[in-house]
Scaffold this motif. Sequence first.
Motif, PDB file in Angstrom:
ATOM      1  N   VAL A 151       0.840  -1.196   0.000  1.00  0.00           N
ATOM      2  CA  VAL A 151       0.000   0.000   0.000  1.00  0.00           C
ATOM      3  C   VAL A 151       0.880   1.252   0.000  1.00  0.00           C
ATOM      4  CG1 VAL A 151      -1.640   1.368   1.373  1.00  0.00           C
ATOM      5  CG2 VAL A 151      -2.007  -1.082   1.065  1.00  0.00           C
ATOM      6  N   GLU A 152       1.868   1.295   0.871  1.00  0.00           N
ATOM      7  CA  GLU A 152       2.695   2.492   1.031  1.00  0.00           C
ATOM      8  C   GLU A 152       3.635   2.749  -0.145  1.00  0.00           C
ATOM      9  OE1 GLU A 152       2.930   4.938   3.407  1.00  0.00           O
ATOM     10  OE2 GLU A 152       1.124   4.090   4.316  1.00  0.00           O
ATOM     11  N   TYR A 153       4.277   1.721  -0.652  1.00  0.00           N
ATOM     12  CA  TYR A 153       5.347   1.925  -1.625  1.00  0.00           C
ATOM     13  C   TYR A 153       4.963   1.613  -3.068  1.00  0.00           C
ATOM     14  CZ  TYR A 153       7.859   2.090   2.751  1.00  0.00           C
ATOM     15  OH  TYR A 153       8.254   2.403   4.025  1.00  0.00           O
ATOM     16  N   GLN A 154       4.142   0.603  -3.289  1.00  0.00           N
ATOM     17  CA  GLN A 154       3.758   0.265  -4.651  1.00  0.00           C
ATOM     18  C   GLN A 154       2.373   0.786  -5.033  1.00  0.00           C
ATOM     19  OE1 GLN A 154       5.431  -2.405  -2.950  1.00  0.00           O
ATOM     20  NE2 GLN A 154       7.280  -2.098  -4.152  1.00  0.00           N
ATOM     21  N   GLN A 190      -7.171 -12.158   5.296  1.00  0.00           N
ATOM     22  CA  GLN A 190      -8.282 -11.256   5.596  1.00  0.00           C
ATOM     23  C   GLN A 190      -7.953 -10.335   6.772  1.00  0.00           C
ATOM     24  OE1 GLN A 190     -10.665 -10.823   3.452  1.00  0.00           O
ATOM     25  NE2 GLN A 190      -9.721 -12.476   2.293  1.00  0.00           N
ATOM     26  N   GLU A 191      -7.303 -10.878   7.795  1.00  0.00           N
ATOM     27  CA  GLU A 191      -6.900 -10.047   8.945  1.00  0.00           C
ATOM     28  C   GLU A 191      -5.905  -8.970   8.516  1.00  0.00           C
ATOM     29  OE1 GLU A 191      -7.611  -9.726  12.295  1.00  0.00           O
ATOM     30  OE2 GLU A 191      -9.359 -10.938  11.767  1.00  0.00           O
ATOM     31  N   ALA A 192      -4.961  -9.331   7.665  1.00  0.00           N
ATOM     32  CA  ALA A 192      -3.955  -8.371   7.205  1.00  0.00           C
ATOM     33  C   ALA A 192      -4.591  -7.277   6.348  1.00  0.00           C
ATOM     34  CB  ALA A 192      -2.859  -9.089   6.433  1.00  0.00           C
ATOM     35  N   LEU A 193      -5.564  -7.639   5.523  1.00  0.00           N
ATOM     36  CA  LEU A 193      -6.226  -6.643   4.680  1.00  0.00           C
ATOM     37  C   LEU A 193      -7.011  -5.632   5.515  1.00  0.00           C
ATOM     38  CD1 LEU A 193      -7.433  -8.871   1.715  1.00  0.00           C
ATOM     39  CD2 LEU A 193      -5.621  -7.142   1.663  1.00  0.00           C
ATOM     40  N   LEU A 194      -7.458  -6.040   6.691  1.00  0.00           N
ATOM     41  CA  LEU A 194      -8.188  -5.125   7.570  1.00  0.00           C
ATOM     42  C   LEU A 194      -7.281  -4.045   8.164  1.00  0.00           C
ATOM     43  CD1 LEU A 194     -10.525  -7.628   9.468  1.00  0.00           C
ATOM     44  CD2 LEU A 194     -11.152  -6.005   7.653  1.00  0.00           C
ATOM     45  N   THR A 195      -5.971  -4.236   8.091  1.00  0.00           N
ATOM     46  CA  THR A 195      -5.033  -3.255   8.649  1.00  0.00           C
ATOM     47  C   THR A 195      -4.755  -2.091   7.698  1.00  0.00           C
ATOM     48  OG1 THR A 195      -3.043  -4.398   7.847  1.00  0.00           O
ATOM     49  CG2 THR A 195      -3.907  -5.056  10.018  1.00  0.00           C
ATOM     50  N   ILE A 196      -5.312  -2.141   6.500  1.00  0.00           N
ATOM     51  CA  ILE A 196      -5.073  -1.061   5.526  1.00  0.00           C
ATOM     52  C   ILE A 196      -5.709   0.231   6.032  1.00  0.00           C
ATOM     53  CG2 ILE A 196      -5.600  -0.232   3.193  1.00  0.00           C
ATOM     54  CD1 ILE A 196      -5.462  -3.132   2.252  1.00  0.00           C
ATOM     55  N   ASP A 197      -4.907   1.288   6.048  1.00  0.00           N
ATOM     56  CA  ASP A 197      -5.397   2.613   6.425  1.00  0.00           C
ATOM     57  C   ASP A 197      -6.205   3.166   5.254  1.00  0.00           C
ATOM     58  OD1 ASP A 197      -5.650   5.077   7.866  1.00  0.00           O
ATOM     59  OD2 ASP A 197      -4.043   5.888   6.598  1.00  0.00           O
ATOM     60  N   GLU A 198      -7.495   3.380   5.468  1.00  0.00           N
ATOM     61  CA  GLU A 198      -8.405   3.776   4.390  1.00  0.00           C
ATOM     62  C   GLU A 198      -8.029   5.123   3.774  1.00  0.00           C
ATOM     63  OE1 GLU A 198     -11.221   2.461   1.851  1.00  0.00           O
ATOM     64  OE2 GLU A 198     -10.449   1.378   3.574  1.00  0.00           O
TER      65      GLU A 198
END
Length: 151
Positions: free
Chosen positions: A71-74, A96-104
């Motif tokens: 998310v941050e770099y690519q 799924q747990e990791a995808l929930l950590t995305i800062d909207e």
Amino acid sequence: MAKTELSKLEWLNKAEAYCARAEHCAADVRRKLYEWGLDDAETATFIEQNLYENDFLNDERFAQAYVHDKVEYQRWGRVKIQAGLQALQLPDSVIQEALLTIDESTYLANLRHLISSQSSSSRDPHAEPKLLRFLAQRGFRYEEIQRCLRA
């Protein structure tokens, strides 16, 4: 170096050093151990009994780092990130747990940046379909793209 030249402790030290340098998933470590000469049967046991137990490998930690970096770099979208994690053979629950950590807010800012960087000022009738294809290849969903285009 041939497999017979290394003892179990030397294999362990080499694998731990590899895992300590950066986050890796089990698939990466398995591939690396195979390249170094350890066979498949030994590799599976080795990873489970040594690297997971000693927390050198941790699927949740790896998945969160992967999501953050993409998310941050690519500036990838959720679909492409999810496909990348699935390709690394991580469990769906971890993905799924990791995808929930995305800062909207960061996620939408990335999408807006990609839209503005790809938008052409000309009146090309094919510009919007090209933009939609580009953003879909980056892993963004159609609904997300439309919401940003309308805003």
